[in-house]
Design an enzyme around this catalytic site. Structure first.
Site, PDB file in Angstrom:
ATOM      1  N   PHE A   1      46.241  44.385  47.547  1.00 54.39           N
ATOM      2  CA  PHE A   1      46.227  43.026  46.998  1.00 54.39           C
ATOM      3  C   PHE A   1      45.447  42.042  47.868  1.00 54.39           C
ATOM      4  O   PHE A   1      44.940  41.028  47.385  1.00 54.39           O
ATOM      5  CB  PHE A   1      47.668  42.527  46.790  1.00 54.39           C
ATOM      6  CG  PHE A   1      48.351  41.977  48.002  1.00 54.39           C
ATOM      7  CD1 PHE A   1      48.373  40.616  48.259  1.00 54.39           C
ATOM      8  CD2 PHE A   1      49.012  42.824  48.884  1.00 54.39           C
ATOM      9  CE1 PHE A   1      49.020  40.109  49.373  1.00 54.39           C
ATOM     10  CE2 PHE A   1      49.666  42.321  49.995  1.00 54.39           C
ATOM     11  CZ  PHE A   1      49.669  40.957  50.244  1.00 54.39           C
ATOM     12  N   LYS A   2      45.333  42.346  49.143  1.00 56.93           N
ATOM     13  CA  LYS A   2      44.696  41.393  50.049  1.00 56.93           C
ATOM     14  C   LYS A   2      43.198  41.265  49.806  1.00 56.93           C
ATOM     15  O   LYS A   2      42.578  40.297  50.242  1.00 56.93           O
ATOM     16  CB  LYS A   2      45.003  41.775  51.489  1.00 56.93           C
ATOM     17  CG  LYS A   2      46.506  41.676  51.737  1.00 56.93           C
ATOM     18  CD  LYS A   2      46.950  41.975  53.130  1.00 56.93           C
ATOM     19  CE  LYS A   2      48.478  41.861  53.201  1.00 56.93           C
ATOM     20  NZ  LYS A   2      49.020  42.039  54.547  1.00 56.93           N
ATOM     21  N   ASP A   3      42.622  42.220  49.064  1.00 58.67           N
ATOM     22  CA  ASP A   3      41.219  42.085  48.687  1.00 58.67           C
ATOM     23  C   ASP A   3      40.976  40.825  47.855  1.00 58.67           C
ATOM     24  O   ASP A   3      39.905  40.225  47.930  1.00 58.67           O
ATOM     25  CB  ASP A   3      40.762  43.298  47.868  1.00 58.67           C
ATOM     26  CG  ASP A   3      40.618  44.552  48.711  1.00 58.67           C
ATOM     27  OD1 ASP A   3      40.173  44.446  49.872  1.00 58.67           O
ATOM     28  OD2 ASP A   3      40.958  45.642  48.209  1.00 58.67           O
TER      29      ASP A   3
END
Length: 526
Positions: free
Chosen positions: A112-114
């Protein structure tokens, strides 16, 4: 829109200044001077927007056109999400009539951090290029030294966000041996010359403390122009608010008009769910946000007791009553009460949740005295600074009852054991619509099941799925090893991960959690 420190509240920074600074010099985190309201026609105007369209609309509420023009903002957003594998960027997956997963793992590093770090990396580059274009001939170019700590996914997402970008060096600290093999390989197999992986003998909290100490070092900051990629950076939180809006519109198309949405968020550092809090305060309709933690449950304990404490005082006073299911991922006994416990969801193995400070500021603001907004802001910041000093010196702070009740209006929280995590992975794999969840998503699914009976009957839950199951092969394979129909390589492993563990590594070992040793690494390689 201007930004100020949670611990100071006086100096107002532009968006660019807040993004490049990352952490305030007083140790506080930057927040906007106000939370903007949505346009009166947002539900109708935005309902058919793509993820890129929504990003531009939401980000514009926090970024002045004088800082980034509409054209430049759209270019940044389009560039950031062109790297995602799914056309919807963050698609909804329907599990049943009452539950969706919001899949946030379709970016380049399958986490998700992308969503935030692809955008943040492009922001860094944009600001530096613009500043350097204004330099006179012969003037030195501005450079940025990015320093971050990771419990798993932030590192690779940050590296992929800034790899090979001009005038940027990146140093990512990770706890040696405490991230999954795939996560470690994703970071350490990147060989771009501006990328430096630092393996620290210690925990994620040790790494995070070192990063905060570096930002608090005026000399290091002045010489190396440190920049933050952890979710202490406001741009991370801002970018993540967008997928709450995207999920809202996609869910509304599939649900009855009277359905109420509840977002369930597996979280360790409180950044992902804080983005949902901002979306809610802006006016996005939703029920209580659900905090899902693993055995490292400082957040769940806060909502139960009002105490934000590193050590579970109740467990410490009754050590014989420890939960026997909370073992580490290799089957050994978890760390004693007060330490970081190794779990099957390692990205959440965090003792202190950095972003929780931002929520605490808003809780302090509700009770702050003052005739003007400036006075109330300053008093809230003074209260928050006092609370955080108690956490640092005493390892705990207990907020007033009024503050706790305010927090309970917007959030509920649950703690999930490793045993529950494994059972949840099994249950969803064997369900009619077979679904393979990574252990962090499983924590969210398990918490959602516990919270659902407390909700109004018209509630539909959206569980944030934060990582691809292939990133956590040990947990998924352990949960499903008895089922002959499951084959990890065939059913889960994406092509991008094949052979990854065999590639050459680029890593610098630091033998103990010592800020001076990390300084030496930065001085040598920046």
């Amino acid at each position: 829109m201007k930004y100020f420190s949670t611990r100071g509240g006086k100096d107002l920074l532009s968006f660019e200044e807040a993004v490049l600074a990352g952490l305030a010099s007083d140790g506080g985190l930057y927040i906007p001077e106000s939370i903007p309201s949505l346009p009166s026609d947002w539900q109708e105007a935005w309902k058919e927007y793509s993820f890129v369209d929504l990003s531009c609309a939401v980000l514009r509420l926090y970024i002045s056109p004088n800082e980034i023009s509409n054209e430049d903002l759209r270019t940044l957003v389009e560039k950031s999400y062109s790297t995602f594998r799914h056309p919807a960027i963050t698609p909804l997956h329907k599990l049943d009539d009452k539950r969706f997963t919001l899949e946030l793992f379709h970016g380049p590093t399958f986490a998700f951090k992308d969503v935030a770090l692809q955008f943040l990396g492009n922001l860094f580059e944009f600001f530096l290029l613009r500043r350097n274009a204004q330099k006179k001939e012969g003037e030195p170019q501005e450079k940025l030294t990015i320093v971050g700590a990771t419990s798993g996914d932030t590192g690779s997402a940050a590296i992929y966000g800034v790899r090979n970008k001009a005038n940027i060096s990146v140093f990512i600290l990770h706890p040696k041996g405490r991230v999954s093999p795939i996560q470690e390989a994703q970071m350490t197999t990147v060989t771009d010359p501006n990328v430096h992986n630092v393996a620290v003998q210690g925990t994620f909290d040790d790494c995070q403390d070192i990063v905060k100490a570096l930002f608090g070092d005026a000399e290091m900051n002045a010489k190396y122009k440190l920049g933050a990629v952890n979710s202490i950076n406001w741009a991370r939180i801002l970018a993540q608010t967008v997928y709450y809006f995207h999920a809202y519109f996609n869910a509304r198309k599939q649900l009855p008009a009277d359905a109420e949405l509840q977002f369930v968020v597996p979280t360790g550092n409180f950044g992902d769910i804080l983005a949902g809090y901002y979306a809610k305060k802006m006016g996005l309709p939703m029920g209580k946000l659900a905090v899902a933690t693993n055995a490292n449950d400082i957040l769940a304990r806060f909502w139960r007791t009002g105490k934000y404490e590193k050590v579970d005082s109740a467990a410490a006073s009754a050590p014989g009553e420890a939960d026997p299911t909370l073992g580490s991922s290799d089957g050994k006994q978890a760390t004693a009460a007060g330490g970081v416990k190794e779990t099957l969801s390692p990205a959440m193995d965090i003792l202190v949740s950095s972003n929780f400070e931002r929520l605490l500021w808003y809780l302090a603001r509700e009770g702050a005295e003052g005739k003007t907004e400036e006075e109330k802001r300053a008093n809230a910041s003074a209260t928050l600074a006092h609370w955080m000093s108690l956490v640092k010196t005493d390892g705990r702070v207990e907020v007033p009852v009024a503050a706790l009740e305010l927090a309970r209006k917007d959030f509920v929280a649950e703690r999930i054991s490793d045993e529950q995590t494994l059972d949840t992975i099994k249950k969803h794999f064997l369900s009619e619509k077979s679904y393979t969840a990574d252990p962090h998503t499983a924590v969210g699914l398990a918490a959602a099941a516990l919270i659902a009976p407390q909700n109004p009957p018209n509630t539909t839950q959206i569980i944030l799925s934060t990582a691809h199951p292939a990133k956590f092969s040990e947990a998924v394979s352990r949960a499903l090893k008895e089922y002959f129909e499951f084959d990890f390589e065939r059913d889960v492993l994406p092509e991008e991960f094949r052979g990854l563990l065999d590639k050459p590594r680029n890593v610098i070992d630091v033998p103990k959690a010592d800020v001076e040793l990390v300084k030496d690494v930065i001085k040598k390689y920046a």
